[in-house]
Scaffold this active site. Structure first.
Site, PDB file in Angstrom:
ATOM      1  N   SER A  58       0.855  -1.189   0.000  1.00  0.00           N
ATOM      2  CA  SER A  58       0.000   0.000   0.000  1.00  0.00           C
ATOM      3  C   SER A  58       0.886   1.232   0.000  1.00  0.00           C
ATOM      4  O   SER A  58       2.118   1.137   0.012  1.00  0.00           O
ATOM      5  CB  SER A  58      -0.896  -0.004   1.246  1.00  0.00           C
ATOM      6  N   LYS A  59       0.278   2.389   0.020  1.00  0.00           N
ATOM      7  CA  LYS A  59       1.056   3.633  -0.036  1.00  0.00           C
ATOM      8  C   LYS A  59       1.993   3.779   1.165  1.00  0.00           C
ATOM      9  O   LYS A  59       3.065   4.361   1.049  1.00  0.00           O
ATOM     10  CB  LYS A  59       0.119   4.842  -0.114  1.00  0.00           C
ATOM     11  N   ARG A  60       1.588   3.227   2.290  1.00  0.00           N
ATOM     12  CA  ARG A  60       2.469   3.369   3.468  1.00  0.00           C
ATOM     13  C   ARG A  60       3.739   2.543   3.304  1.00  0.00           C
ATOM     14  O   ARG A  60       4.741   2.798   3.960  1.00  0.00           O
ATOM     15  CB  ARG A  60       1.722   2.964   4.740  1.00  0.00           C
ATOM     16  N   HIS A  61       3.715   1.540   2.420  1.00  0.00           N
ATOM     17  CA  HIS A  61       4.903   0.736   2.152  1.00  0.00           C
ATOM     18  C   HIS A  61       5.749   1.329   1.026  1.00  0.00           C
ATOM     19  O   HIS A  61       6.914   0.986   0.877  1.00  0.00           O
ATOM     20  CB  HIS A  61       4.517  -0.690   1.738  1.00  0.00           C
TER      21      HIS A  61
END
Length: 467
Positions: free
Chosen positions: A238-241
């Site tokens: 996801s964007k946090r990764h």
């Protein structure tokens, strides 16, 4: 063996992200290593969600990564007449038929099958009604019976029951537009695609597409389904990764070759080798190195790869890329000579161009307006350091040779004569010149600033210390 042709067919409903970029890279390398061709095709059959801006963003991302295509970019929206020809062939051969069941009726069929403990799917009500064209009528593919088997380039031998995986799926909507699976098969056949490497999220489409190839009497390409990319926590990327647009990595200051090298290692390997030139990638890449386990995206590893490529890059190239990032730091037009001299000081330590720009921005500040870190100023630019800073300014001003080695020797001789250790002057001078407590070497920094700027900054700090 026929000429190898691979393709990358993104949907322009979003930017080019890490997963798609990896798919594009693997297909590009597979073709390049075999003297084949690589096709870029934009699958915009979903007209409601597709936009020209996203198409351009995909093209920009591919170009930045250096994944140049031999044919395309083709737009599926331009190819509807070709799809219609193949749909008519399927209707004429009895492999497809018109259907006027409403969405509500189809939903009811699925609920009935589900209640009976069966796979929820369309029940084939219109198979034998011999309907012709009509307003709102879709065209459905008549699903075959038996087993669908193929030798997957990643997963090995695969076998699925057509009845379990394929119902009589729609190949043309009621508004006349083609559906994804039909358009993909027609395009791949028309473009001579021989090998398809894609994410395993397409596994459910593969039996449908193989069934269409068989019904049309077309050769079936080789398929390879890549495991998904996970974050370090083993959850879907996801964007946090870091699941951002490829062009966001450019904006963060990564070099394209670093991103490509990192993408290569997300699911492919060659022994223990981690870093590859573009030529090595092309020569070594094969389906044998593709892993069957999910790849793990790790931003720290990407930064480590990036640091290697920045360290090895031509300083002149980096100097040409840095003004964009320096502008974000408030440096509108950095002096080219000073920029060229500063780059090598940061190459051994910077992980991105943005980090490099942030580190060197102080070089381009006006000498009388350099911002000092308040804590550093209070700790090191003090009344006690004022005479030392003024003496350092005179030493630089009078130095017969303005080079790091001779300057360092002159400072050591002066400090020895005063009975002082180097640390007595090191941090006050560092803060005076850079405004902070960390920087490149003092004398290398002086050389980049030049004699006059160095003297002005030392005297300004001495005045601040005295005040």
């Amino acid at each position: 063996m026929s000429k190898v042709v691979t393709r990358f067919p993104p949907s322009p409903t979003g930017f080019l992200h890490i997963g798609g970029a990896r798919t594009a890279l693997f297909n590009w390398l597979f073709a390049r290593g075999r003297g084949g061709e690589f096709v870029l095709r934009i699958e915009d059959t979903d007209q409601a969600r597709s936009t020209p801006e996203m198409t351009q963003a995909i093209v920009d991302g591919m170009t930045w990564l250096g994944l140049h295509w031999d044919h395309g970019p083709y737009l599926q929206s331009d190819r509807t007449p070709l799809y219609d020809q193949y749909i008519e062939r399927l209707i004429a051969s009895g492999h497809a038929y018109y259907c006027d069941c409403t969405p509500e009726q189809v939903d009811a069929m699925r609920e009935t099958a589900k209640a009976a403990g069966k796979k929820p799917k369309y029940d084939g009500s219109c198979r034998h009604r011999n309907l012709g064209p009509g307003p709102g009528r879709v065209v459905r593919f008549r699903a075959p019976e038996g087993l669908c088997a193929w030798a997957d380039m990643v997963k090995g031998p695969m076998e699925m029951d057509f009845e379990e995986m394929v119902d009589d799926f729609v190949i043309r909507r009621g508004n006349g537009s083609p559906m994804y699976n039909l358009a993909v098969v027609v395009d791949d056949a028309d473009m001579g695609v021989t090998h398809i490497i894609r994410g395993e999220d397409h596994l459910s489409n593969t039996p449908k597409q193989i069934a269409l190839y068989m019904a049309l009497g077309l050769p079936v390409p080789a398929f390879g389904h890549l495991p998904m990319i996970f974050g370090p926590d083993r959850k879907k990327l996801s964007k946090r990764h870091g699941a951002m647009s490829v062009m966001e990595y450019e904006a963060m200051g990564f070099l394209p070759e670093a991103v490509v090298n990192y993408l290569l290692r997300l699911g492919w390997g060659h022994g223990d080798q981690e870093l590859f030139t573009r030529e090595e990638m092309i020569a070594l890449f094969s389906e044998k190195g593709l892993g069957s386990s999910p790849a793990m995206f790790d931003m720290a590893k990407l930064e480590a790869v990036s640091a290697h490529y920045i360290k090895e890059a031509d300083p002149a190239r980096l100097a040409g890329l840095l003004p964009r990032f320096l502008a974000e730091m408030g440096v509108a037009a950095p002096d080219p000579a000073r920029l060229a001299a500063a780059v090598p000081l940061y190459q051994p330590r910077a992980k991105t161009l943005r980090e490099m720009a942030e580190g060197m921005a102080f070089f381009f500040a006006p000498d009388q307006a350099l911002e000092h870190d308040p804590e550093a100023l209070a700790k090191f630019v003090t009344a006690e350091s004022a005479p030392l800073l003024e003496a350092a300014a005179r030493l630089v001003e009078d130095a017969p040779v303005f080079e790091p080695g001779p300057l360092e020797d002159a400072f050591k001789a002066w400090l020895d004569a005063q009975g002082l250790k180097f640390k007595a002057v090191a941090q006050p001078v560092r803060v005076a010149l850079s405004g902070r407590t960390f920087s490149p070497g003092l004398f290398e920094m002086m050389l980049v600033l030049g004699r006059e700027s160095t003297v002005r900054r030392l005297r300004r700090a001495a005045a601040l210390a005295g005040a």
